[in-house]
Write an enzyme that holds these catalytic residues in place. Structure first.
Site, PDB file in Angstrom:
ATOM      1  N   GLY A 157       8.101  60.898   9.467  1.00 31.99           N
ATOM      2  CA  GLY A 157       8.042  62.070  10.454  1.00 31.99           C
ATOM      3  C   GLY A 157       8.280  63.640  10.042  1.00 31.99           C
ATOM      4  O   GLY A 157       8.196  63.737   8.928  1.00 31.99           O
ATOM      5  N   GLY A 176      10.600  66.911  10.885  1.00 30.51           N
ATOM      6  CA  GLY A 176      11.796  67.214  11.688  1.00 30.51           C
ATOM      7  C   GLY A 176      12.230  69.463  11.287  1.00 30.51           C
ATOM      8  O   GLY A 176      11.420  69.650  10.813  1.00 30.51           O
ATOM      9  N   PHE A 207      14.232  70.168  10.013  1.00 26.26           N
ATOM     10  CA  PHE A 207      14.513  70.319   8.259  1.00 26.26           C
ATOM     11  C   PHE A 207      13.657  70.616   7.109  1.00 26.26           C
ATOM     12  O   PHE A 207      13.829  70.718   6.583  1.00 26.26           O
ATOM     13  CB  PHE A 207      15.752  68.874   8.642  1.00 26.26           C
ATOM     14  CG  PHE A 207      16.118  69.410   7.383  1.00 26.26           C
ATOM     15  CD1 PHE A 207      17.686  69.643   6.846  1.00 26.26           C
ATOM     16  CD2 PHE A 207      15.890  68.523   5.424  1.00 26.26           C
ATOM     17  CE1 PHE A 207      17.965  70.087   5.459  1.00 26.26           C
ATOM     18  CE2 PHE A 207      16.555  68.027   4.498  1.00 26.26           C
ATOM     19  CZ  PHE A 207      17.746  69.243   3.908  1.00 26.26           C
ATOM     20  N   GLY A 208      12.609  69.317   7.537  1.00 27.77           N
ATOM     21  CA  GLY A 208      11.358  69.371   6.751  1.00 27.77           C
ATOM     22  C   GLY A 208      10.873  68.172   6.747  1.00 27.77           C
ATOM     23  O   GLY A 208      11.540  67.558   7.766  1.00 27.77           O
ATOM     24  N   SER A 209      10.257  67.791   6.039  1.00 23.56           N
ATOM     25  CA  SER A 209       9.496  66.608   5.922  1.00 23.56           C
ATOM     26  C   SER A 209      10.268  65.536   5.833  1.00 23.56           C
ATOM     27  O   SER A 209      11.096  65.319   4.694  1.00 23.56           O
ATOM     28  CB  SER A 209       7.930  66.772   5.236  1.00 23.56           C
ATOM     29  OG  SER A 209       7.406  67.249   5.881  1.00 23.56           O
ATOM     30  N   VAL A 210      10.033  64.363   6.205  1.00 24.22           N
ATOM     31  CA  VAL A 210      10.632  62.386   6.159  1.00 24.22           C
ATOM     32  C   VAL A 210       9.700  61.838   5.560  1.00 24.22           C
ATOM     33  O   VAL A 210       8.460  61.562   6.009  1.00 24.22           O
ATOM     34  CB  VAL A 210      11.500  62.476   7.083  1.00 24.22           C
ATOM     35  CG1 VAL A 210      12.094  61.461   7.611  1.00 24.22           C
ATOM     36  CG2 VAL A 210      12.088  63.772   7.947  1.00 24.22           C
ATOM     37  N   LYS A 231      15.282  62.950   3.117  1.00 26.97           N
ATOM     38  CA  LYS A 231      14.836  64.013   4.234  1.00 26.97           C
ATOM     39  C   LYS A 231      14.054  65.304   2.794  1.00 26.97           C
ATOM     40  O   LYS A 231      14.935  65.593   1.613  1.00 26.97           O
ATOM     41  CB  LYS A 231      15.220  64.608   5.060  1.00 26.97           C
ATOM     42  CG  LYS A 231      15.878  63.932   5.978  1.00 26.97           C
ATOM     43  CD  LYS A 231      16.570  64.408   7.493  1.00 26.97           C
ATOM     44  CE  LYS A 231      15.587  62.536   8.382  1.00 26.97           C
ATOM     45  NZ  LYS A 231      16.816  63.707   9.817  1.00 26.97           N
ATOM     46  N   ASP A 258      20.683  70.093  18.408  1.00 23.29           N
ATOM     47  CA  ASP A 258      19.259  69.920  18.624  1.00 23.29           C
ATOM     48  C   ASP A 258      19.482  67.974  18.955  1.00 23.29           C
ATOM     49  O   ASP A 258      18.747  67.294  18.219  1.00 23.29           O
ATOM     50  CB  ASP A 258      18.577  70.120  17.223  1.00 23.29           C
ATOM     51  CG  ASP A 258      16.993  70.128  17.371  1.00 23.29           C
ATOM     52  OD1 ASP A 258      16.975  69.649  18.349  1.00 23.29           O
ATOM     53  OD2 ASP A 258      16.598  69.912  16.521  1.00 23.29           O
TER      54      ASP A 258
END
Ligand SMILES: *[C@@H]1O[C@H](CO)[C@@H](O)[C@H](O)[C@H]1NC(C)=O
Ligand SMILES: *[C@@H]1O[C@H](CO)[C@@H](O)[C@H](O)[C@H]1NC(C)=O
Ligand SMILES: *[C@@H]1O[C@H](CO)[C@@H](O)[C@H](O)[C@H]1NC(C)=O
Ligand SMILES: *[C@@H]1O[C@H](CO)[C@@H](O)[C@H](O)[C@H]1NC(C)=O
Ligand SMILES: *[C@@H]1O[C@H](CO)[C@@H](O)[C@H](O)[C@H]1NC(C)=O
Ligand SMILES: *[C@@H]1O[C@H](CO)[C@@H](O)[C@H](O)[C@H]1NC(C)=O
Ligand SMILES: *[C@@H]1O[C@H](CO)[C@@H](O)[C@H](O)[C@H]1NC(C)=O
Length: 916
Positions: free
Chosen positions: A599, A601, A603-606, A620, A717
């Site tokens: 994923g 988000g 915040f960044g990639s997961v 994350k 969010d």
């Protein structure tokens, strides 16, 4: 096109040719003899299915309102008389009782008595003249399948009633957060600028509310009218977006204050009290381009806390459109002044088309034995004493029972001597735990004496002069309080229990030919047997007991230890240590060099990963260009490590190396909620209950952020892709705490909410509050109902591609089915969908002050689940209790509970901007 159709519908409803009565109407003509249809098309039925009271003719003659020519009146006794009406539980109704005296008893003594709705005191009816109808009206959410309108406690004259009317609503106009605890009793409903003295009602108003003309001369009604007040009217149609709003004719007339002020002093029936108070406005004058109509409402609230400037045209989105500002909850006196004042820069004076005031009437949930007693009397449909109806104790008790005092009384005495009862002694009386006296003598009761051991307080039992059979149960001897027992003159047989004979009580058992006292020998033998058996039993019991006690002790120790750890986790002061620090190499191993991206988000990639110990994790990784410094990052980590709740995704640890910020979370197998509403058809959650449980889980998580954390954490969010599901489909909120804390203003965050979920007031205030999360959560609720994207690319058929506008349109039109996800199994109870839809609309109110708190939302969700599970919402109270316990007492809860118990919300009011 849409508005054209609406106009058409409105016009059809207005047409005098359409006379088919609306469904959900009940018109009971009390004392009437035959069915008839009145001048406005209402079909009346006589009340002769109710076997009480007497008919009488009034001295009045009406051409087309025969229902006012007769009354039913009731003897001057202590009894209350109740009309029980069938309703559909959880639908909203208007109940109207009308009293036209007409000197029916030729005594000219004006009656004065009380009325109640079930156990809830309604109002005192005081007749002051012969001809004027006295109307009392309540709007309510039906708490059960029937409603009882009761007449009681006459202090003067003879109790009577002319008509009872029931109207069913099908939308949400009268939805309030308090409707489970309060009925709404009508204080005033006024059509301003009316063209005649006549009130406007059915068929102009499809729900048959009665809009009184401001021109009619009701004494003491509207006084102190400001100079310069003039009436205006239009014949142009007004766009009313949904069904339950005031009818067109009412909105087409208004008053304006040409000298700058509109004022009215009104006498609100049944007040003082807490009110639902709304004004209904529409701009019906053609203002020039250089003209404005701006005004403030300086009263009915005092001091004017809401310095809101009303601009009807702008708020309604144009001329000849409808706008509805008001209060959900404001404390009003009996004499209330409405005062509207134009602002200095406005060219026109204020306008007022109509208004409606209700008083919140606290619902009395009734006596503890109400259900049992209702079941008892239903066994005797023919008996007169069984027809009293309503609650057995409240507001006054049935004539043949006595009740304890207090808010939730119990039956303490039943007196049905000589009432010709037949059949068995009703089982229900054996379950009245508060019963002290029972009189069932002098009837034709047959069968055996039941087990009375549930009546731990009973002192006096009269069963004499019946046809009872069988033996006298030994359990009677063990009733601790028993003082008198009468069973003489029955057909009882067998041995009289020795315990009863030994007991120091009044005991009459004569006149039972087959009843005898045991001989000495036999009883001696029995005593020996009994005592042997008894000793053995005692031994057994002791053995078992000691075994259990041993076990319990053992267990308790284990539990204590467990609780300590649990507690230290939950309430940990600062638990930085609990956040594990991972080496980057470890993370790289676990994720096989960041191979499986699951994923992306804010915040960044997961990435997916698996630790050495087998735990699956979600990793994350901060975007490289993140401006966040080490210190801020560690601050967040500290914060995150303190937050633990079963409905929040667990934070496991972090890594900060080589300028890479990494957060490690538990892995959630089933991915995001969004995928399960809109993803692959196979993944779709089709069960409504499941969807509500997900809503409940998520709300609990958010509630913890808002109420359980200090300082409060605002998610900022919330969206369906931030709600994750574990492999058992439990929902947990993710991505929280990645942004500034409430009191940490300096910290500028990279997360700013997602379009479609973003609180509209954020644009103005540039600040998030808990209510911003509530807004986003409202959008998620609408997604759960409809399966729609918050912002749809395909044009939703209505005028908006935004889920909030689209859903609001349909819900307010009463058309809930139009928004229900077709993928959902049709097993839902529509009432629970309504409840969720209504609370969702409250969440997405434009103004933050009008949105409920997440705790209130959670409570509504739980009630909706209860409706689905049991078809009732009777356990609401116990949910309240668990909630407040699990949270401790946060100020919000205290306020809520206080408001519920004291019915006093003085300061808790606010203005509703309307914009429905
Ligand atoms: C009421 O009036 C009707 C007809 O006017 C009459 O038939 C009826 O007996 C009257 N009822 C009573 C109770 O007086
Ligand atoms: C109410 O419903 C019950 C059962 O459904 C029925 O027996 C009764 O006649 C109804 N009462 C009225 C006043 O319609
Ligand atoms: C009956 O009415 C009297 C006076 O109107 C009032 O004092 C009394 O409390 C009432 N009783 C009940 C049970 O409502
Ligand atoms: C109201 O306005 C009218 C003119 O529009 C004026 O004649 C009248 O004196 C005013 N009354 C008051 C009380 O201001
Ligand atoms: C508004 O404009 C009209 C002409 O267009 C003029 O007659 C009128 O006096 C103006 N009103 C005000 C309040 O300026
Ligand atoms: C008129 O005055 C009010 C305050 O009295 C102000 O809020 C509003 O913005 C003003 N409107 C205009 C168009 O000047
Ligand atoms: C009740 O709702 C339906 C749509 O569900 C609507 O067609 C009907 O007109 C509504 N009734 C009234 C009186 O508005």
């Amino acid at each position: 096109m849409k508005s054209f159709l609406l106009l058409l519908i409105v016009q059809i409803l207005q047409s005098p040719l359409i006379r088919a009565q609306m469904p959900g109407f009940v018109n009971l003509d009390c004392g009437g003899t035959s069915e008839h249809t009145d001048d406005i098309g209402l079909e009346w039925i006589p009340d002769n299915t109710f076997a009480f009271g007497e008919r009488a003719n009034t001295s009045l003659m009406y051409n087309n309102k025969k229902q006012y020519e007769t009354v039913r009146y009731f003897p001057s006794d202590e009894r209350k008389y109740c009309y029980t009406l069938n309703v559909t539980k959880r639908l909203r109704y208007l109940v109207r009782a009308t009293f036209v005296y007409g000197n029916f008893d030729s005594s000219s003594v004006f009656p004065r008595f009380d009325i109640s709705l079930g156990a809830t005191y309604w109002e005192t009816v005081g007749i002051t003249n012969v001809v004027t109808p006295v109307m009392k009206e309540i709007v309510l959410l039906a708490p059960s399948d029937s409603l009882s309108v009761c007449l009681l406690n006459a202090s003067s004259g003879v109790r009577f009633i002319s008509t009872i009317e029931l109207r069913q609503f099908n939308g949400s106009m009268y939805y309030t957060l308090f409707e489970a605890e309060y009925f709404m009793s009508l204080g005033a409903r006024v059509n301003f600028g009316a063209l005649s003295n006549a009130s406007i009602r059915y068929p102009d108003d499809p729900f048959d509310r009665i809009w009184e003309s401001d021109a009619a001369h009701r004494t003491n009604f509207l006084i102190d009218v400001a100079p310069g007040t003039t009436k205006i009217s239009t014949t142009k149609p007004i766009i009313i977006n949904y069904g339950e709003m005031p009818p067109l004719k009412v909105l087409q007339t208004a008053v304006v204050g040409n000298n700058g002020t509109l004022s009215y002093r009104m006498y609100l029936e049944n007040f003082p009290g807490n009110a639902w108070a709304f004004a209904f406005l529409a701009e019906i004058e053609n203002l020039g381009r250089n003209e404005t109509r701006l005004f403030k409402a300086l009263s009915p609230w005092d001091p004017p806390v809401n310095d809101v400037v009303v601009n009807v045209e702008a708020s309604a989105g144009g001329k000849f459109r409808f706008y509805e500002p008001g209060f959900w909850n404001v404390s009003l006196p009996y004499i209330t002044t409405i005062l509207l004042q134009k602002t200095s820069n406005s060219t026109r004076g204020p306008i007022l088309n109509a208004c409606e005031f209700f008083k919140y009437l606290p619902i009395n949930n009734g006596s503890l034995d109400a259900t049992r007693m209702a079941s008892l009397v239903s066994n005797f449909p023919q008996a007169k004493w069984a027809q009293e109806g309503g609650d057995p104790c409240l507001p006054t008790s049935w004539t043949w029972v006595q009740c304890s005092s207090g808010r939730q009384p119990q039956i303490i005495s039943i007196n049905l001597s000589g009432t010709n009862l037949s059949g068995n002694i009703p089982q229900q009386v054996t379950r009245l735990s508060g019963l002290i006296e029972l009189h069932l003598d002098g009837s034709s009761l047959t069968g055996t004496i039941p087990d009375f051991s549930g009546l731990s307080s009973v002192q006096i039992i009269h069963l004499e002069n019946n046809e009872l059979l069988g033996s006298i149960p030994t359990s009677l001897a063990s009733l601790p309080q028993l003082k008198e027992l009468y069973v003489q003159n029955n057909n009882l047989s067998g041995v009289i229990p020795e315990g009863l004979l030994k007991k120091n009580i009044v005991f009459n058992y004569s006149g039972n030919p087959n009843l005898y006292v045991r001989s000495k020998e036999k009883s001696a033998l029995k005593t020996i047997i009994l005592s042997t058996v008894g000793a053995l039993l005692l031994l057994l019991v002791l053995t078992i007991l000691s075994f259990y006690m041993f076990k319990k002790k053992y267990k308790k120790q284990g539990k204590t230890v467990y609780f300590t750890t649990g507690k230290s986790n939950l309430f940990s002061e600062i638990d930085t240590e609990s956040a594990q620090r991972f080496e980057l190499a470890e993370i790289k191993d676990a994720t096989v060099d960041f191979q499986k991206k699951i994923g992306k988000g804010g915040f960044g990639s997961v990435y997916y990963g698996k630790l050495y110990d087998g735990r699956e994790i979600a990793v994350k990784v901060h975007d490289t260009e993140s401006k966040q410094g080490v210190r801020e990052f560690l601050n967040e980590v500290t914060l995150l490590s303190r937050i633990h709740h079963r409905n929040l995704v667990s934070f496991l640890g972090y890594s900060h190396q080589e300028d890479t910020n990494i957060l490690v979370y538990e892995f959630m197998h089933e991915g995001t909620l969004a995928e399960h509403i809109r993803g692959h058809p196979e993944k779709k959650i089709t069960s409504w209950v499941k969807r509500m449980e997900i809503a409940e889980d998520s709300a609990k998580g958010i509630e913890y952020l808002h109420k359980g954390c200090s300082p409060t954490i605002i998610h900022r969010d919330l969206k369906s892709s931030n709600i994750l599901l574990d492999k058992d489909m439990n929902a947990k909120v993710s991505d929280f705490g990645l942004s500034k804390l409430m009191d940490d203003v300096s910290h500028v965050s990279s997360i700013k909410g997602t379009i479609g979920y973003l609180d509209p007031e954020y644009y103005a205030a540039e600040q998030f509050t808990e209510k911003s999360d509530v807004y986003s959560f409202g959008v998620i609720l609408l997604e759960l109902i409809s399966g729609h994207d918050p912002i749809s690319n395909e044009n939703l058929e209505a005028n908006s591609n935004y889920i909030v506008e689209w859903a609001k349109d349909h819900i307010e039109n009463g058309n809930i089915y139009a928004i229900i996800d077709p993928a959902m199994e049709k097993t839902y109870n529509i009432q629970s969908v309504w409840k969720i839809a209504e609370i969702a609309l409250m969440c997405v109110k434009l103004r933050r002050t009008e949105r409920p708190s997440i705790s209130e939302v959670l409570k509504e969700i739980q009630e909706a689940i209860l409706i689905e599970q049991t078809g009732t919402n009777s356990q609401v109270e116990s949910i309240d209790i668990t909630l407040s316990n699990s949270l401790g007492s946060t100020p919000e809860f205290e306020k809520l509970n206080w408001a519920r118990t004291n019915n006093a919300w003085q300061t808790d009011s606010f203005m509703q901007p309307g914009l429905r």
